[in-house]
Scaffold this active site. Structure first.
Site, short mmCIF file in Angstrom:
data_model
loop_
_atom_site.label_atom_id
_atom_site.label_comp_id
_atom_site.label_asym_id
_atom_site.label_seq_id
_atom_site.Cartn_x
_atom_site.Cartn_y
_atom_site.Cartn_z
N LYS A 120 19.51 25.87 65.88
CA LYS A 120 19.68 26.08 64.18
C LYS A 120 18.68 25.92 63.42
O LYS A 120 18.31 26.44 62.28
CB LYS A 120 20.88 24.92 63.89
CG LYS A 120 22.33 25.19 64.18
CD LYS A 120 23.33 24.27 63.75
CE LYS A 120 24.70 24.87 64.14
NZ LYS A 120 24.77 24.62 65.47
C1 LIG Z 1 25.79 25.41 66.11
C2 LIG Z 1 25.68 25.40 67.78
C3 LIG Z 1 26.66 26.48 68.44
C4 LIG Z 1 27.16 27.27 68.01
O1 LIG Z 1 26.69 28.50 67.18
P1 LIG Z 1 27.48 29.18 66.40
O2 LIG Z 1 26.60 30.13 65.28
O3 LIG Z 1 28.26 28.41 65.36
O4 LIG Z 1 28.53 30.15 67.15
C5 LIG Z 1 26.18 26.28 70.03
N1 LIG Z 1 25.18 25.69 70.52
C6 LIG Z 1 24.55 24.65 69.92
C7 LIG Z 1 23.84 23.68 70.59
C8 LIG Z 1 24.86 24.46 68.15
O5 LIG Z 1 24.03 23.57 67.70
#
Ligand SMILES: *Cc1c(COP(=O)(O)O)cnc(C)c1O
Length: 475
Positions: A120
């Protein structure tokens, strides 16, 4: 470039206009009117670019109302080696998203080298700098209110810390996050970051955010905003690393690559879908879920059936524990031929707690044209995959990446590299790694002793009025 709503009833807006907002006024999500397209000549030139150049080439097609010199400066500041410094031994932080070859045809794309060790940061760090720029220009300020059970909150705080005209009020369930996650957030001493530990569970925190956002007068007067997963700027930023991963694992642009994406809210893999629509030679987009398999069910059956809170499981890949996949609406908009009326009909059902079936109307028959396939995994699969990757390749992966790798195995094809997106580093999920391998994962040097740092937070009741007062008192 203008942006339109998936529900078809909102005026078209510019990138800067939609950047700070959430949903479109008609309840839909914003998407560009048309996707920019890269020709073979474009792709040939892009193959030689570093991450910052690639990011500028792609994002300048979307943020057309930001002067190019400003955009370039923001991108250069964001995608810097000192921000994405948590790379593995032998990798270069200047690659921003280095690729790790596990064996011929199987790669990890490291997206978790930023400050909070999860992918993120790739988008959120850009958003922090874009927010500051757009707010400065407009002479405005914003108070970001959010609820988190871990990854999103810390990523938002590390992106917004110290930014002018931005404050963050982040609600989290008191004593319900891991010690590491708690320490990551609560050790921030920046004056514009407010950690509020709510006496309750995550849903209580989420409900408070919804209640405050639904008080339109309060929201307007106190300039309340959000940085949730449906923000278009986040999706746009994520498109870049699909290009980077493609060029890193191929030699020529006639080759195709498949990507496997650990998925929850569909934000990450939605960016892959858009990269493919822009002309990147992607063969398959593998949607990998955990036990919360609402997306896997759709891509296998054509039926989208969001779950209730009671049907949503707490798993050992917690950042994928979702009941519905908010960004999924963006892909369905493309699948139904960008028909706003159809979207209002479908999401009319979803918003009332129902489901829909895209076999009706023949839409699901076209799913193959978009490259999507899917699969799901469970705790035992994750443990087995973490052990196998450790024994076979000497590499430690986290539980989310393990979901991606497990599901990817079923879709590997000779001659087509499979690139698994690494969405978090193992250091973030020590307990699960301990269970799988019998020892804790290595922690980056700069995060050792994190739990011993002084913490700054307030503990509050799950009381909407009290939270509103807190915001008023601190702005
Ligand atoms: C948020 C997240 C996901 C999922 O990603 P999306 O964009 O919501 O599909 C997968 N792995 C980690 C470690 C995350 O923080």
């Amino acid at each position: 470039m203008k942006y339109i709503s998936t529900r078809g009833n909102s005026p078209a807006q510019t990138f800067s206009e939609i950047l700070l907002g959430g949903l479109a006024p008609d309840g839909g999500l914003y998407l560009p009117e048309t996707y920019p397209h890269f020709s073979e000549t474009d792709l040939a030139a892009m193959r030689e670019m570093n991450y910052r150049e690639l990011a500028f080439t792609i994002l300048s097609r979307f943020a057309t109302d930001i002067p190019v010199a400003d955009l370039r400066r923001i991108i250069d500041k964001t995608y810097a080696a000192d921000v994405y410094c948590h790379v593995r031994e032998g990798q270069s932080p200047d690659d921003i998203t280095p690729t790790l070859k596990l064996e011929d045809g199987l790669f990890l794309l490291s997206l978790s080298n930023g400050p909070t060790l999860a992918f993120k940061d790739m988008a959120m760090q850009l958003l922090g700098n874009l927010f500051e720029y757009v707010l400065d220009k407009a002479g405005r300020e914003i108070n970001i209110l959010g609820a988190t059970s871990g990854d999103t909150g810390s990523s938002a705080e590390y992106a917004m810390r110290g930014k002018h005209n931005v404050r963050v009020f982040m609600l989290s369930p008191h004593q319900k996050m891991s010690r590491f996650q708690t320490a990551q957030m609560f050790s921030l001493q920046d004056e514009n970051i407010f950690n509020i530990a709510i006496k309750g569970v995550f849903d209580d925190a989420q409900d408070i955010v919804k209640a405050v956002s639904n008080d339109h007068a309060f929201k307007a007067q106190h300039k309340i905003g959000a940085v949730n997963s449906i923000n278009w700027g986040r999706v746009a930023a994520q498109i870049v690393y699909y290009f980077k991963g493609y060029f890193a694992t191929t030699r020529s642009n006639d080759e195709q690559v498949s990507f496997s994406v650990p998925s929850g809210n569909f934000g990450n893999v939605c960016a892959g879908h858009i990269a493919r629509m822009m002309g990147l030679p992607i063969r398959k987009l593998v949607v990998a879920t955990n036990e919360n398999d609402v997306l896997d069910e759709f891509f296998r059956t054509g039926i989208y059936r969001p779950r209730s809170a009671a049907q949503t499981y707490h798993t050992s890949s917690p950042s994928m524990d979702i009941s519905k996949a908010s960004n999924f609406e963006r892909f369905v908009f493309d699948l139904v031929g960008r028909d706003g009326a159809k979207m209002r009909e479908l999401w009319g059902k979803v918003d009332q707690g129902g489901a829909f079936d895209l076999n009706e109307g023949g839409y699901f028959d076209m799913i193959g044209d978009y490259g999507f396939v899917s699969g799901s995994s469970n705790h035992a699969h994750r443990m087995k995959t973490i052990r196998w990757v450790n024994e076979q390749y000497g590499v430690t992966i986290d539980t989310h990446t393990a979901d991606g790798l497990k599901v990817a195995a079923a879709f590997r094809e000779p001659g087509v590299p499979m690139v698994v997106l690494e969405t978090a580093l193992p250091a973030k999920f020590e307990e699960a790694i301990q269970e799988a391998l019998g020892h804790a994962p290595e922690r980056p040097e700069d995060l050792k002793g994190l739990e011993d740092l002084p913490q700054r937070f307030d503990v509050m009741d799950a009381d909407v009025d009290a939270i509103k007062r807190f915001i008023v008192d601190h702005t």
